[in-house]
Write a protein that holds these residues in place. Structure first.
Motif, PDB file in Angstrom:
ATOM      1  N   ARG A  61      55.707  31.314  -5.610  1.00 55.65           N
ATOM      2  CA  ARG A  61      56.358  30.746  -6.793  1.00 55.65           C
ATOM      3  C   ARG A  61      55.954  29.303  -7.047  1.00 55.65           C
ATOM      4  NH1 ARG A  61      57.198  35.053  -9.201  1.00 55.65           N
ATOM      5  NH2 ARG A  61      58.205  33.736 -10.760  1.00 55.65           N
ATOM      6  N   GLY A  62      55.161  28.718  -6.177  1.00 54.94           N
ATOM      7  CA  GLY A  62      54.798  27.313  -6.343  1.00 54.94           C
ATOM      8  C   GLY A  62      55.959  26.376  -6.083  1.00 54.94           C
ATOM      9  N   ALA A  63      56.873  26.797  -5.213  1.00 50.83           N
ATOM     10  CA  ALA A  63      58.060  25.999  -4.902  1.00 50.83           C
ATOM     11  C   ALA A  63      57.902  25.326  -3.548  1.00 50.83           C
ATOM     12  CB  ALA A  63      59.298  26.893  -4.892  1.00 50.83           C
ATOM     13  N   GLY A  64      58.782  24.365  -3.279  1.00 52.83           N
ATOM     14  CA  GLY A  64      58.851  23.790  -1.949  1.00 52.83           C
ATOM     15  C   GLY A  64      59.639  24.700  -1.023  1.00 52.83           C
ATOM     16  N   PHE A  65      59.716  24.309   0.240  1.00 50.94           N
ATOM     17  CA  PHE A  65      60.396  25.132   1.243  1.00 50.94           C
ATOM     18  C   PHE A  65      61.244  24.236   2.129  1.00 50.94           C
ATOM     19  CE2 PHE A  65      60.017  27.823   5.287  1.00 50.94           C
ATOM     20  CZ  PHE A  65      61.008  28.713   4.887  1.00 50.94           C
ATOM     21  N   ILE A  66      62.513  24.591   2.285  1.00 50.82           N
ATOM     22  CA  ILE A  66      63.396  23.909   3.233  1.00 50.82           C
ATOM     23  C   ILE A  66      63.498  24.787   4.467  1.00 50.82           C
ATOM     24  CG2 ILE A  66      65.711  23.033   3.684  1.00 50.82           C
ATOM     25  CD1 ILE A  66      65.957  22.425   0.717  1.00 50.82           C
ATOM     26  N   LEU A  67      63.025  24.287   5.584  1.00 53.07           N
ATOM     27  CA  LEU A  67      62.924  25.043   6.822  1.00 53.07           C
ATOM     28  C   LEU A  67      64.018  24.586   7.782  1.00 53.07           C
ATOM     29  CD1 LEU A  67      61.501  26.989   8.751  1.00 53.07           C
ATOM     30  CD2 LEU A  67      59.828  25.177   9.230  1.00 53.07           C
ATOM     31  N   ASP A  68      64.998  25.450   8.001  1.00 53.78           N
ATOM     32  CA  ASP A  68      66.126  25.132   8.873  1.00 53.78           C
ATOM     33  C   ASP A  68      65.808  25.400  10.339  1.00 53.78           C
ATOM     34  OD1 ASP A  68      67.695  24.574   6.660  1.00 53.78           O
ATOM     35  OD2 ASP A  68      68.780  26.480   6.702  1.00 53.78           O
ATOM     36  N   THR A  69      66.352  24.577  11.199  1.00 53.67           N
ATOM     37  CA  THR A  69      66.434  24.957  12.606  1.00 53.67           C
ATOM     38  C   THR A  69      67.539  26.007  12.732  1.00 53.67           C
ATOM     39  OG1 THR A  69      68.010  23.160  13.026  1.00 53.67           O
ATOM     40  CG2 THR A  69      65.673  22.704  13.457  1.00 53.67           C
ATOM     41  N   PRO A  70      67.374  27.047  13.551  1.00 54.25           N
ATOM     42  CA  PRO A  70      68.407  28.089  13.690  1.00 54.25           C
ATOM     43  C   PRO A  70      69.531  27.655  14.634  1.00 54.25           C
ATOM     44  CG  PRO A  70      66.211  28.914  14.289  1.00 54.25           C
ATOM     45  CD  PRO A  70      66.155  27.420  14.267  1.00 54.25           C
ATOM     46  N   THR A  71      70.147  26.520  14.328  1.00 55.71           N
ATOM     47  CA  THR A  71      71.068  25.868  15.265  1.00 55.71           C
ATOM     48  C   THR A  71      72.494  25.790  14.725  1.00 55.71           C
ATOM     49  OG1 THR A  71      70.261  23.760  14.348  1.00 55.71           O
ATOM     50  CG2 THR A  71      69.294  24.497  16.430  1.00 55.71           C
ATOM     51  N   TRP A  72      72.842  26.717  13.845  1.00 57.78           N
ATOM     52  CA  TRP A  72      74.171  26.729  13.227  1.00 57.78           C
ATOM     53  C   TRP A  72      75.283  26.782  14.269  1.00 57.78           C
ATOM     54  CZ3 TRP A  72      77.261  31.460  12.415  1.00 57.78           C
ATOM     55  CH2 TRP A  72      78.345  31.276  11.538  1.00 57.78           C
ATOM     56  N   ARG A  73      75.059  27.456  15.376  1.00 53.73           N
ATOM     57  CA  ARG A  73      76.067  27.560  16.432  1.00 53.73           C
ATOM     58  C   ARG A  73      75.845  26.560  17.574  1.00 53.73           C
ATOM     59  NH1 ARG A  73      80.328  30.241  14.309  1.00 53.73           N
ATOM     60  NH2 ARG A  73      80.388  32.488  14.703  1.00 53.73           N
ATOM     61  N   ALA A 300      63.895  37.935  -5.478  1.00 53.39           N
ATOM     62  CA  ALA A 300      64.414  38.216  -6.819  1.00 53.39           C
ATOM     63  C   ALA A 300      65.013  36.964  -7.447  1.00 53.39           C
ATOM     64  CB  ALA A 300      65.464  39.326  -6.741  1.00 53.39           C
ATOM     65  N   ILE A 301      65.713  36.170  -6.648  1.00 48.08           N
ATOM     66  CA  ILE A 301      66.290  34.917  -7.148  1.00 48.08           C
ATOM     67  C   ILE A 301      65.187  33.955  -7.564  1.00 48.08           C
ATOM     68  CG2 ILE A 301      67.610  32.878  -6.462  1.00 48.08           C
ATOM     69  CD1 ILE A 301      69.093  34.881  -4.477  1.00 48.08           C
ATOM     70  N   ALA A 302      64.172  33.806  -6.713  1.00 45.90           N
ATOM     71  CA  ALA A 302      63.072  32.890  -7.021  1.00 45.90           C
ATOM     72  C   ALA A 302      62.296  33.348  -8.247  1.00 45.90           C
ATOM     73  CB  ALA A 302      62.144  32.772  -5.817  1.00 45.90           C
ATOM     74  N   GLU A 303      62.106  34.645  -8.395  1.00 51.22           N
ATOM     75  CA  GLU A 303      61.396  35.152  -9.560  1.00 51.22           C
ATOM     76  C   GLU A 303      62.128  34.795 -10.848  1.00 51.22           C
ATOM     77  OE1 GLU A 303      59.554  39.352 -11.322  1.00 51.22           O
ATOM     78  OE2 GLU A 303      60.707  39.340  -9.459  1.00 51.22           O
ATOM     79  N   ARG A 304      63.460  34.787 -10.787  1.00 53.59           N
ATOM     80  CA  ARG A 304      64.243  34.496 -11.969  1.00 53.59           C
ATOM     81  C   ARG A 304      64.309  32.995 -12.261  1.00 53.59           C
ATOM     82  NH1 ARG A 304      68.554  36.903 -15.154  1.00 53.59           N
ATOM     83  NH2 ARG A 304      68.061  38.875 -14.130  1.00 53.59           N
ATOM     84  N   LEU A 305      64.375  32.173 -11.215  1.00 50.95           N
ATOM     85  CA  LEU A 305      64.666  30.755 -11.412  1.00 50.95           C
ATOM     86  C   LEU A 305      63.510  29.806 -11.124  1.00 50.95           C
ATOM     87  CD1 LEU A 305      68.307  30.390 -10.035  1.00 50.95           C
ATOM     88  CD2 LEU A 305      67.550  30.899 -12.340  1.00 50.95           C
ATOM     89  N   ALA A 306      62.494  30.253 -10.412  1.00 51.74           N
ATOM     90  CA  ALA A 306      61.395  29.344 -10.048  1.00 51.74           C
ATOM     91  C   ALA A 306      60.160  29.683 -10.879  1.00 51.74           C
ATOM     92  CB  ALA A 306      61.075  29.480  -8.565  1.00 51.74           C
ATOM     93  N   PRO A 307      59.410  28.674 -11.299  1.00 55.97           N
ATOM     94  CA  PRO A 307      58.190  28.928 -12.056  1.00 55.97           C
ATOM     95  C   PRO A 307      57.136  29.579 -11.188  1.00 55.97           C
ATOM     96  CG  PRO A 307      58.329  26.604 -11.444  1.00 55.97           C
ATOM     97  CD  PRO A 307      59.655  27.236 -11.063  1.00 55.97           C
ATOM     98  N   ALA A 308      56.383  30.491 -11.771  1.00 52.36           N
ATOM     99  CA  ALA A 308      55.309  31.159 -11.042  1.00 52.36           C
ATOM    100  C   ALA A 308      54.083  30.260 -10.949  1.00 52.36           C
ATOM    101  CB  ALA A 308      54.940  32.469 -11.713  1.00 52.36           C
ATOM    102  N   VAL A 309      53.284  30.484  -9.920  1.00 59.02           N
ATOM    103  CA  VAL A 309      52.018  29.774  -9.803  1.00 59.02           C
ATOM    104  C   VAL A 309      51.069  30.277 -10.877  1.00 59.02           C
ATOM    105  CG1 VAL A 309      50.047  29.320  -8.324  1.00 59.02           C
ATOM    106  CG2 VAL A 309      52.325  29.454  -7.329  1.00 59.02           C
ATOM    107  N   SER A 310      50.468  29.359 -11.621  1.00 61.38           N
ATOM    108  CA  SER A 310      49.547  29.790 -12.704  1.00 61.38           C
ATOM    109  C   SER A 310      48.159  30.049 -12.146  1.00 61.38           C
ATOM    110  CB  SER A 310      49.488  28.691 -13.760  1.00 61.38           C
ATOM    111  OG  SER A 310      49.055  27.468 -13.210  1.00 61.38           O
TER     112      SER A 310
END
Length: 310
Positions: A61-73, A300-310
């Motif tokens: 989608r040409g979007a950025g990415f937020i990468l979480d540590t799996p440390t919720w607990r 599906a969410i990104a397809e609806r809300l994020a611009p596609a890569v041209s």
């Protein structure tokens, strides 16, 4: 505290990590804790595959990415239940920060902004406030984990499924004291209120008031869009809520707790809900999921809300 790398762009983040690992990949998570998987080679491959799929959605989608540590607990109380003392818990948080930093390097050739996020969870149950801390107590409690992140490549701290305002205030204060931007993500019930009973807008305003506007932005998580879309029309919400990590299911938290099977909902229906939210929240730009969601939902969410890569 601002996070310049998030200025104005759409960012994808992940979905329901724990439910995905348990129900889709057959990995046991004691106390619903993914941070314990560091020394399990098979599980680590599964966790990388999980995050890699969301990175691919961002890339497509040409979007950025937020990468979480799996440390919720990975905080003191949950750590003690799992047999982790303070030193072992700090080591786990540091190791996860190093792991996600390595994954970012592996994806760097794509040229997308990837932000490393130190993930924090509530001291207690994400659905039930239970015994509540004061904001000062919460700041001291969560500072233990956040201080560990401050000595790693992590660039921000997010707290997910926080369900009363004082704990959120504590997280924001602890993050600011350790030089990290914070993101506050509230759990809400089917009526759009926090499990504490406080209206969402009042919780956001309380955190901002008591921290001098410290959080970079706010999010809503662990609820279906139909549970809260009717309460986000205020100027405060429109300005300050920037991200959503919704559940796939329309069920209440009590119903989800009693369910024997994972309710995966419908990805297109969920994406439509995000579309309605964007109409109410013009700053909505951080797109992910929560319980029951997987790559199909976020795609599906990104397809609806994020611009596609041209």
């Amino acid at each position: 505290m601002a996070l310049p790398r998030l200025s104005g762009d759409v960012f994808v983040t992940d979905g329901g990590l724990e439910t995905d690992l348990i129900f889709n990949r057959g990995i046991d998570l004691p106390e619903f804790a993914a941070f314990v998987l560091l020394d399990d080679a098979r599980a680590m491959l599964a966790v990388f595959d999980y995050y890699d799929g969301y990175f691919e959605i961002a890339r497509e989608r040409g979007a950025g990415f937020i990468l979480d540590t799996p440390t919720w607990r990975a905080n003191r109380d949950w750590g003690e239940r799992l047999g982790y003392d303070s030193a072992r818990l700090a080591d786990a948080n540091k190791r996860w920060a190093d792991v996600v930093a390595e994954w970012r390097e592996a994806w760097a050739a794509a040229g997308l902004p990837i932000v490393l996020d130190g993930l924090v969870g509530p001291r207690g149950d994400g659905y039930v406030p239970g015994e509540q801390m004061s904001s000062d107590e919460a700041a001291a409690y969560h500072a233990e984990q956040i201080a560990t992140f401050s000595d790693t490549p992590v660039e921000m701290v997010s707290v997910l499924t926080v369900n009363y305002a004082a704990e959120a205030v504590g997280v924001a204060r602890a993050a600011a004291e350790h030089g990290l931007p914070s993101v506050i993500s509230f759990t809400v019930e089917t009526d759009g209120r926090l499990p504490s009973g406080q209206p969402l807008v009042e919780a956001v305003e309380q955190v901002d008031s008591e921290t001098g506007g410290a959080p970079a932005y706010f999010m809503v998580n662990c609820a279906h869009p139909t549970h809260f879309e009717h309460v986000v029309g205020s100027d405060t919400c429109r300005e300050r809520i920037r991200g959503v990590r919704a559940n796939a299911s329309r069920l209440s938290h009590a119903e989800l707790d009693e369910a024997d099977e994972l309710d995966r909902g419908d990805p297109d229906d969920l994406a439509a809900g995000y579309g309605r939210l964007r109409e109410r929240l013009p700053n909505l730009s951080v797109l992910g999921g929560c319980c029951g969601t997987d790559h199909r939902h976020v795609a599906a969410i990104a397809e609806r809300l994020a611009p596609a890569v041209s």
